[in-house]
Design an enzyme around this catalytic site. Sequence first.
Site, PDB file in Angstrom:
ATOM      1  N   ASN A 122     -19.964 119.853  50.060  1.00  0.00           N
ATOM      2  CA  ASN A 122     -20.032 120.536  48.964  1.00  0.00           C
ATOM      3  C   ASN A 122     -21.228 121.710  49.207  1.00  0.00           C
ATOM      4  O   ASN A 122     -21.023 122.998  48.865  1.00  0.00           O
ATOM      5  CB  ASN A 122     -20.150 119.821  47.896  1.00  0.00           C
ATOM      6  CG  ASN A 122     -18.912 119.342  47.198  1.00  0.00           C
ATOM      7  OD1 ASN A 122     -17.802 119.703  47.705  1.00  0.00           O
ATOM      8  ND2 ASN A 122     -18.883 118.922  45.970  1.00  0.00           N
TER       9      ASN A 122
ATOM     10  N   ARG B 274     -10.113 120.024  44.918  1.00  0.00           N
ATOM     11  CA  ARG B 274     -10.487 121.382  44.181  1.00  0.00           C
ATOM     12  C   ARG B 274      -9.922 121.324  42.772  1.00  0.00           C
ATOM     13  O   ARG B 274      -8.353 121.370  42.918  1.00  0.00           O
ATOM     14  CB  ARG B 274     -10.100 122.355  45.046  1.00  0.00           C
ATOM     15  CG  ARG B 274     -10.989 122.416  46.215  1.00  0.00           C
ATOM     16  CD  ARG B 274     -10.242 123.420  47.347  1.00  0.00           C
ATOM     17  NE  ARG B 274      -8.726 122.817  47.491  1.00  0.00           N
ATOM     18  CZ  ARG B 274      -7.906 123.478  48.160  1.00  0.00           C
ATOM     19  NH1 ARG B 274      -8.069 124.690  48.739  1.00  0.00           N
ATOM     20  NH2 ARG B 274      -6.622 122.919  48.384  1.00  0.00           N
ATOM     21  N   GLU B 275     -10.586 122.041  41.704  1.00  0.00           N
ATOM     22  CA  GLU B 275      -9.956 122.187  40.472  1.00  0.00           C
ATOM     23  C   GLU B 275      -8.912 123.144  40.508  1.00  0.00           C
ATOM     24  O   GLU B 275      -9.217 124.408  41.475  1.00  0.00           O
ATOM     25  CB  GLU B 275     -11.039 122.307  39.488  1.00  0.00           C
ATOM     26  CG  GLU B 275     -11.612 121.197  38.902  1.00  0.00           C
ATOM     27  CD  GLU B 275     -12.786 121.477  37.942  1.00  0.00           C
ATOM     28  OE1 GLU B 275     -12.514 122.248  36.928  1.00  0.00           O
ATOM     29  OE2 GLU B 275     -13.729 120.791  37.779  1.00  0.00           O
TER      30      GLU B 275
ATOM     31  N   CYS C  64     -19.320 120.899  40.263  1.00  0.00           N
ATOM     32  CA  CYS C  64     -19.383 120.258  41.414  1.00  0.00           C
ATOM     33  C   CYS C  64     -20.408 120.931  42.322  1.00  0.00           C
ATOM     34  O   CYS C  64     -21.729 120.434  42.555  1.00  0.00           O
ATOM     35  CB  CYS C  64     -18.165 120.190  42.214  1.00  0.00           C
ATOM     36  SG  CYS C  64     -17.128 119.340  41.241  1.00  0.00           S
TER      37      CYS C  64
ATOM     38  N   LYS D 180     -19.906 113.547  51.440  1.00  0.00           N
ATOM     39  CA  LYS D 180     -19.462 114.324  50.353  1.00  0.00           C
ATOM     40  C   LYS D 180     -20.479 115.473  49.845  1.00  0.00           C
ATOM     41  O   LYS D 180     -20.272 116.637  49.571  1.00  0.00           O
ATOM     42  CB  LYS D 180     -19.406 113.527  49.080  1.00  0.00           C
ATOM     43  CG  LYS D 180     -19.200 113.901  47.604  1.00  0.00           C
ATOM     44  CD  LYS D 180     -17.791 114.628  47.619  1.00  0.00           C
ATOM     45  CE  LYS D 180     -17.772 115.619  46.484  1.00  0.00           C
ATOM     46  NZ  LYS D 180     -16.517 116.072  45.993  1.00  0.00           N
TER      47      LYS D 180
ATOM     48  N   LEU E 163     -15.932 132.552  52.067  1.00  0.00           N
ATOM     49  CA  LEU E 163     -16.935 133.727  52.363  1.00  0.00           C
ATOM     50  C   LEU E 163     -16.619 134.966  51.423  1.00  0.00           C
ATOM     51  O   LEU E 163     -16.767 136.155  51.670  1.00  0.00           O
ATOM     52  CB  LEU E 163     -16.652 134.460  53.714  1.00  0.00           C
ATOM     53  CG  LEU E 163     -17.321 133.247  54.808  1.00  0.00           C
ATOM     54  CD1 LEU E 163     -16.735 133.823  56.314  1.00  0.00           C
ATOM     55  CD2 LEU E 163     -18.632 133.236  54.870  1.00  0.00           C
TER      56      LEU E 163
ATOM     57  N   ASP F 141     -11.590 105.333  29.414  1.00  0.00           N
ATOM     58  CA  ASP F 141     -12.589 106.429  29.409  1.00  0.00           C
ATOM     59  C   ASP F 141     -13.678 105.899  28.056  1.00  0.00           C
ATOM     60  O   ASP F 141     -12.993 105.527  27.200  1.00  0.00           O
ATOM     61  CB  ASP F 141     -12.046 107.776  29.155  1.00  0.00           C
ATOM     62  CG  ASP F 141     -13.042 108.832  29.436  1.00  0.00           C
ATOM     63  OD1 ASP F 141     -12.839 109.370  30.571  1.00  0.00           O
ATOM     64  OD2 ASP F 141     -13.930 108.872  28.893  1.00  0.00           O
TER      65      ASP F 141
HETATM   66  C1  UGA Z   1     -15.349 121.723  45.014  1.00  0.00           C
HETATM   67  C2  UGA Z   1     -15.005 121.664  46.661  1.00  0.00           C
HETATM   68  O1  UGA Z   1     -14.318 122.693  46.861  1.00  0.00           O
HETATM   69  C3  UGA Z   1     -14.024 120.371  46.465  1.00  0.00           C
HETATM   70  O2  UGA Z   1     -13.761 120.117  47.760  1.00  0.00           O
HETATM   71  C4  UGA Z   1     -14.858 119.029  46.058  1.00  0.00           C
HETATM   72  O3  UGA Z   1     -13.808 118.124  46.014  1.00  0.00           O
HETATM   73  C5  UGA Z   1     -15.035 119.542  44.590  1.00  0.00           C
HETATM   74  O4  UGA Z   1     -15.881 120.779  44.333  1.00  0.00           O
HETATM   75  C6  UGA Z   1     -15.819 118.377  43.681  1.00  0.00           C
HETATM   76  O5  UGA Z   1     -16.768 117.801  44.300  1.00  0.00           O
HETATM   77  O6  UGA Z   1     -15.343 117.442  43.070  1.00  0.00           O
HETATM   78  P1  UGA Z   1     -14.274 123.033  42.952  1.00  0.00           P
HETATM   79  O7  UGA Z   1     -15.535 122.670  42.064  1.00  0.00           O
HETATM   80  O8  UGA Z   1     -13.039 122.757  42.137  1.00  0.00           O
HETATM   81  O9  UGA Z   1     -14.330 122.232  44.409  1.00  0.00           O
HETATM   82  O10 UGA Z   1     -14.434 124.626  42.990  1.00  0.00           O
HETATM   83  P2  UGA Z   1     -14.410 125.311  44.652  1.00  0.00           P
HETATM   84  O11 UGA Z   1     -12.978 125.667  45.011  1.00  0.00           O
HETATM   85  O12 UGA Z   1     -15.246 124.855  45.533  1.00  0.00           O
HETATM   86  O13 UGA Z   1     -15.315 126.720  43.977  1.00  0.00           O
HETATM   87  C7  UGA Z   1     -16.439 126.777  43.635  1.00  0.00           C
HETATM   88  C8  UGA Z   1     -16.831 128.031  43.132  1.00  0.00           C
HETATM   89  O14 UGA Z   1     -17.258 128.731  44.278  1.00  0.00           O
HETATM   90  C9  UGA Z   1     -15.734 128.941  42.192  1.00  0.00           C
HETATM   91  O15 UGA Z   1     -17.006 129.154  41.481  1.00  0.00           O
HETATM   92  C10 UGA Z   1     -15.317 129.829  42.999  1.00  0.00           C
HETATM   93  O16 UGA Z   1     -15.047 131.083  42.252  1.00  0.00           O
HETATM   94  C11 UGA Z   1     -16.704 130.196  43.982  1.00  0.00           C
HETATM   95  N1  UGA Z   1     -16.218 130.776  45.316  1.00  0.00           N
HETATM   96  C12 UGA Z   1     -15.484 130.274  45.974  1.00  0.00           C
HETATM   97  C13 UGA Z   1     -16.952 132.038  45.486  1.00  0.00           C
HETATM   98  O17 UGA Z   1     -17.629 132.285  44.982  1.00  0.00           O
HETATM   99  N2  UGA Z   1     -16.378 132.439  46.919  1.00  0.00           N
HETATM  100  C14 UGA Z   1     -15.789 131.658  47.577  1.00  0.00           C
HETATM  101  O18 UGA Z   1     -15.518 132.171  48.848  1.00  0.00           O
HETATM  102  C15 UGA Z   1     -15.029 130.766  47.491  1.00  0.00           C
END
Ligand code: UGA
Length: 450
Positions: free
Chosen positions: A227, A155-156, A279, A223, A269, A30
């Site tokens: 997203n 997903r984080e 992301c 990708k 949802l 890195d």
């Molecule tokens: C997202 C994607 O889900 C992964 O598949 C992808 O690999 C990743 O981005 C990436 O591009 O690296 P992540 O950023 O870890 O993953 O988070 P998510 O679980 O997608 O949640 C994103 C945001 O949406 C969070 O702030 C969460 O609180 C919010 N969220 C999620 C909602 O407000 N409502 C929901 O129903 C679900």
Amino acid sequence: MRISVVGTGYVGLVTGACLAEIGHEVVCTDSDTEKIKTLESGGIPIYEPGLENVIPKARKLNRLSFRVNAVEAVSAGDAIFICVGTPPLPNGDADLSAIDHVARLIATESTSPKLVVEKSTVPARTGQELKRALSVYARRSSVTFHVASNPEFLREGTAVEDFLHPDRIVVGVESESAERQLKEIYQPVLDRKFNCPVHLKSCPDGPAPQWLVTTINSAELIKHASNSFLALKISYANMVADLAEKLGADIDEVVRAMGLDPRIGRSFLSAGLGFGGFCLPKDLQAFVHLAERSGVDFGMLREAEKINKQRIDRCIEKLRGALWVLRGKQIAVLGLAFKPNTDDIRFAPAIDLVNRLLSEGAHVRAYDPQAMERSRATLSQIEYAHSANDAARDADALLIATEWDEFRALDWPRIRDVMARPLVIDGRNLLSPAEMRKLGFEYRAFGRPD
Ligand code: UGA
């Protein structure tokens, strides 16, 4: 296989550690030398469940090492995974300069054939540019390079599990040898032949992941399209939630019924403060820009972005509706991370919310189980509490900004008793309205009847 990983952020570190977990010999590097030194000395610079098991195990087996020297790291692998950041430029486009920099490094320093795998999220056609850059930078060399795109769907918070038990592995390739090498790399995941790290409670025995071979352009598009679709789903739920609130309907009942239709599905949802993180917001913006430059109208995604930005306004409106004046009021904020099980606060709705509260003249005392150390570096004007209870002390209102499980299980009667006014604005629809009201709270949420 011998694999190099360039970039040890969330994606690179999980990818490197998990590739070592499934049996490969991995060298990570890195440009942030402090981060590499932390990793070399046994530290883990981010909070991501599972890494605390996978990294020490792989290091003990001598399958995972970290190098400050990027040339050494890049030379070590037959395959090089590029996991560097692609942050948004002021106009919303992805900044690809780190990828260009790595391409130059690989092209000028490689002495053996390399499979160059693009793992960072990039706009479609970046792979073509990467191929061109490699051949330009390596014009004095006779080394062969194959380029592939292998988007991550981690997903984080559950990234280790997502890597080891994915539902699909997408590889965008232009040569049989690239496909063969990637298949070899992922074979243990495809066959589920590795010892499940202890922390993975679920370790599903479900169906093996789908192996999808596409063109490089399609892999890149998959990708961004995935997203952005997730972002669209969340904004759709939030839009309906706003209407449900006006009509006296309940968004939880609505999405529950909608989600039972397998064509729709219940996930993503959940209404509330909307999406954040490094992301979804940036990928959505970059996708819109890519479409605009290609002459395709992506107004639908612009709307999704707009709806998401309005979530903070909605929350402030609710608070003002209850408190009338915000200046001078003491507000407890529970949750700073952009989602639970991470310490990541990048583009976190909670941080935007805190900044809005400060600009309105409110006093904020916040608590998050993991993200306070990171927050302190950027948000110094607020108080940090050592527990949810401590945050709530003498507060005129309490805002839930991140859906941490531990907030569900708090001793709410105790919290009620320490607050100046028992007002809860639930930005993640985490708690039961009936129970909270029974406990004597004024409780407001999103898309749920007041
Ligand atoms: C997202 C994607 O889900 C992964 O598949 C992808 O690999 C990743 O981005 C990436 O591009 O690296 P992540 O950023 O870890 O993953 O988070 P998510 O679980 O997608 O949640 C994103 C945001 O949406 C969070 O702030 C969460 O609180 C919010 N969220 C999620 C909602 O407000 N409502 C929901 O129903 C679900």
